[in-house]
Write a protein that holds these residues in place. Structure first.
Motif, PDB file in Angstrom:
ATOM      1  N   UNK A 177      32.510  40.062  36.427  1.00 25.80           N
ATOM      2  CA  UNK A 177      32.142  41.480  36.352  1.00 25.80           C
ATOM      3  C   UNK A 177      32.446  42.053  34.959  1.00 25.80           C
ATOM      4  N   UNK A 178      33.624  41.744  34.414  1.00 26.92           N
ATOM      5  CA  UNK A 178      33.978  42.248  33.086  1.00 26.92           C
ATOM      6  C   UNK A 178      33.035  41.707  32.016  1.00 26.92           C
ATOM      7  N   UNK A 179      32.727  40.424  32.087  1.00 25.48           N
ATOM      8  CA  UNK A 179      31.838  39.826  31.090  1.00 25.48           C
ATOM      9  C   UNK A 179      30.428  40.416  31.194  1.00 25.48           C
ATOM     10  N   UNK A 180      29.952  40.618  32.418  1.00 26.73           N
ATOM     11  CA  UNK A 180      28.631  41.238  32.578  1.00 26.73           C
ATOM     12  C   UNK A 180      28.629  42.656  32.013  1.00 26.73           C
ATOM     13  N   UNK A 181      29.702  43.402  32.250  1.00 27.97           N
ATOM     14  CA  UNK A 181      29.797  44.757  31.699  1.00 27.97           C
ATOM     15  C   UNK A 181      29.820  44.722  30.173  1.00 27.97           C
ATOM     16  N   UNK A 182      30.543  43.763  29.613  1.00 22.98           N
ATOM     17  CA  UNK A 182      30.604  43.661  28.145  1.00 22.98           C
ATOM     18  C   UNK A 182      29.220  43.372  27.577  1.00 22.98           C
ATOM     19  N   UNK A 183      28.472  42.493  28.217  1.00 25.63           N
ATOM     20  CA  UNK A 183      27.130  42.181  27.741  1.00 25.63           C
ATOM     21  C   UNK A 183      26.172  43.340  27.979  1.00 25.63           C
ATOM     22  N   UNK A 184      26.315  44.023  29.100  1.00 26.69           N
ATOM     23  CA  UNK A 184      25.464  45.178  29.386  1.00 26.69           C
ATOM     24  C   UNK A 184      25.749  46.297  28.388  1.00 26.69           C
ATOM     25  N   UNK A 185      26.996  46.476  28.042  1.00 30.43           N
ATOM     26  CA  UNK A 185      27.350  47.510  27.073  1.00 30.43           C
ATOM     27  C   UNK A 185      26.669  47.243  25.745  1.00 30.43           C
ATOM     28  N   UNK A 186      26.528  45.971  25.396  1.00 38.12           N
ATOM     29  CA  UNK A 186      25.827  45.615  24.159  1.00 38.12           C
ATOM     30  C   UNK A 186      24.393  46.110  24.205  1.00 38.12           C
ATOM     31  N   UNK A 187      23.722  45.915  25.333  1.00 38.83           N
ATOM     32  CA  UNK A 187      22.323  46.308  25.450  1.00 38.83           C
ATOM     33  C   UNK A 187      22.120  47.799  25.501  1.00 38.83           C
ATOM     34  N   UNK A 188      23.148  48.548  25.792  1.00 37.92           N
ATOM     35  CA  UNK A 188      23.002  49.999  25.930  1.00 37.92           C
ATOM     36  C   UNK A 188      23.067  50.741  24.613  1.00 37.92           C
ATOM     37  N   UNK A 231      28.414  32.441  27.054  1.00 33.43           N
ATOM     38  CA  UNK A 231      29.015  31.152  27.434  1.00 33.43           C
ATOM     39  C   UNK A 231      30.154  31.345  28.439  1.00 33.43           C
ATOM     40  N   UNK A 232      31.003  32.313  28.172  1.00 32.30           N
ATOM     41  CA  UNK A 232      32.122  32.575  29.081  1.00 32.30           C
ATOM     42  C   UNK A 232      31.625  33.034  30.444  1.00 32.30           C
ATOM     43  N   UNK A 233      30.578  33.855  30.441  1.00 32.10           N
ATOM     44  CA  UNK A 233      30.001  34.311  31.709  1.00 32.10           C
ATOM     45  C   UNK A 233      29.459  33.136  32.508  1.00 32.10           C
ATOM     46  N   UNK A 234      28.789  32.207  31.828  1.00 26.39           N
ATOM     47  CA  UNK A 234      28.264  31.031  32.521  1.00 26.39           C
ATOM     48  C   UNK A 234      29.381  30.213  33.154  1.00 26.39           C
ATOM     49  N   UNK A 235      30.471  30.051  32.431  1.00 30.04           N
ATOM     50  CA  UNK A 235      31.611  29.289  32.947  1.00 30.04           C
ATOM     51  C   UNK A 235      32.211  29.968  34.173  1.00 30.04           C
ATOM     52  N   UNK A 236      32.388  31.277  34.092  1.00 29.19           N
ATOM     53  CA  UNK A 236      32.995  31.997  35.226  1.00 29.19           C
ATOM     54  C   UNK A 236      32.065  32.018  36.432  1.00 29.19           C
ATOM     55  N   UNK A 239      37.996  34.974  39.308  1.00 29.00           N
ATOM     56  CA  UNK A 239      36.755  34.560  38.672  1.00 29.00           C
ATOM     57  C   UNK A 239      35.671  35.623  38.842  1.00 29.00           C
ATOM     58  N   UNK A 240      35.615  36.227  40.006  1.00 33.47           N
ATOM     59  CA  UNK A 240      34.620  37.293  40.230  1.00 33.47           C
ATOM     60  C   UNK A 240      34.920  38.518  39.376  1.00 33.47           C
ATOM     61  N   UNK A 241      36.216  38.872  39.231  1.00 29.21           N
ATOM     62  CA  UNK A 241      36.574  40.013  38.371  1.00 29.21           C
ATOM     63  C   UNK A 241      36.207  39.717  36.918  1.00 29.21           C
ATOM     64  N   UNK A 242      36.469  38.491  36.479  1.00 31.42           N
ATOM     65  CA  UNK A 242      36.119  38.106  35.110  1.00 31.42           C
ATOM     66  C   UNK A 242      34.613  38.168  34.897  1.00 31.42           C
TER      67      UNK A 242
END
Length: 191
Positions: free
Chosen positions: A171-182, A116-121, A166-169
């Motif tokens: 990136x961080x949110x995408x990394x957090x979600x990617x880390x979950x998948x790893x 949700x946060x990623x969608x907002x950013x 917003x772009x930095x946020x």
């Protein structure tokens, strides 16, 4: 990755509020607790350029032997990287700081909340891209844009800065979600 401890999990009120991204640099809190260590940590995190052991000791207000020991420990933890050997110089490790921010997001928010946060950013970043008709905030000539739009340079600069944030946020949110998948997909759940 294991589930975060209960005291690290956000409650319903905390989840209703978006994260304060600017406050997600808890690296100093991670190793905080001893005054001498905090002094050295503050010295290396505040430095924009590589520092010698002596410069770190001076900035921290302690001796060089202690500075050498703490810098070696910070290097093992990944907080700093050694730039040169003679004289030994160190600089803060931005990769470590990003990793800590991602870990903090993962500890505080469920996957659903991160999405949700990623969608907002992303939506916010896309809005700025549309307003400036550019793919990146780096493409915006602030003074020219202010003149063209009849706005103050400060207002345009504030919008460009918000777009970068917003772009930095994102990136961080995408990394957090990617880390979950790893490592542990599906193990974290909404509380």
């Amino acid at each position: 990755m294991d589930e975060p401890r209960a005291e690290l999990t956000a409650d319903a009120d905390e989840r209703a509020t978006p994260p304060a991204f600017d406050e997600l640099t808890p690296v100093d809190e991670v190793v905080r607790g001893e005054r001498t260590r905090d002094d050295f940590l503050d010295a290396v995190l505040d430095a924009d350029d590589p520092m010698t052991v002596g410069e770190v000791a001076d900035a921290a207000g302690h001796g060089t032997d202690a500075a050498r020991e703490y810098l070696e420990w910070f290097e093992r933890m990944g907080i700093v990287t050694r730039v040169t050997d003679s004289p030994a110089t160190y600089r803060r490790n931005p990769s470590y700081l990003r990793w800590r921010r991602v870990q903090t997001l993962r500890e505080r928010y469920t996957d659903e909340e991160l999405v949700d946060l990623l969608g907002t950013e992303r939506e916010r970043a896309e809005t700025y891209a549309g307003e400036f008709d550019a793919d990146s905030p780096d493409e915006v000539a602030i003074a020219d844009r202010a003149s063209d739009d009849g706005r103050s340079v400060e207002d345009v600069w504030a919008d460009v800065s918000a777009w970068r944030t917003s772009r930095r946020r994102t990136d961080l949110l995408e990394r957090a979600l990617k880390a979950e998948g790893e490592g542990s997909a599906g193990r974290r759940r909404a509380v």
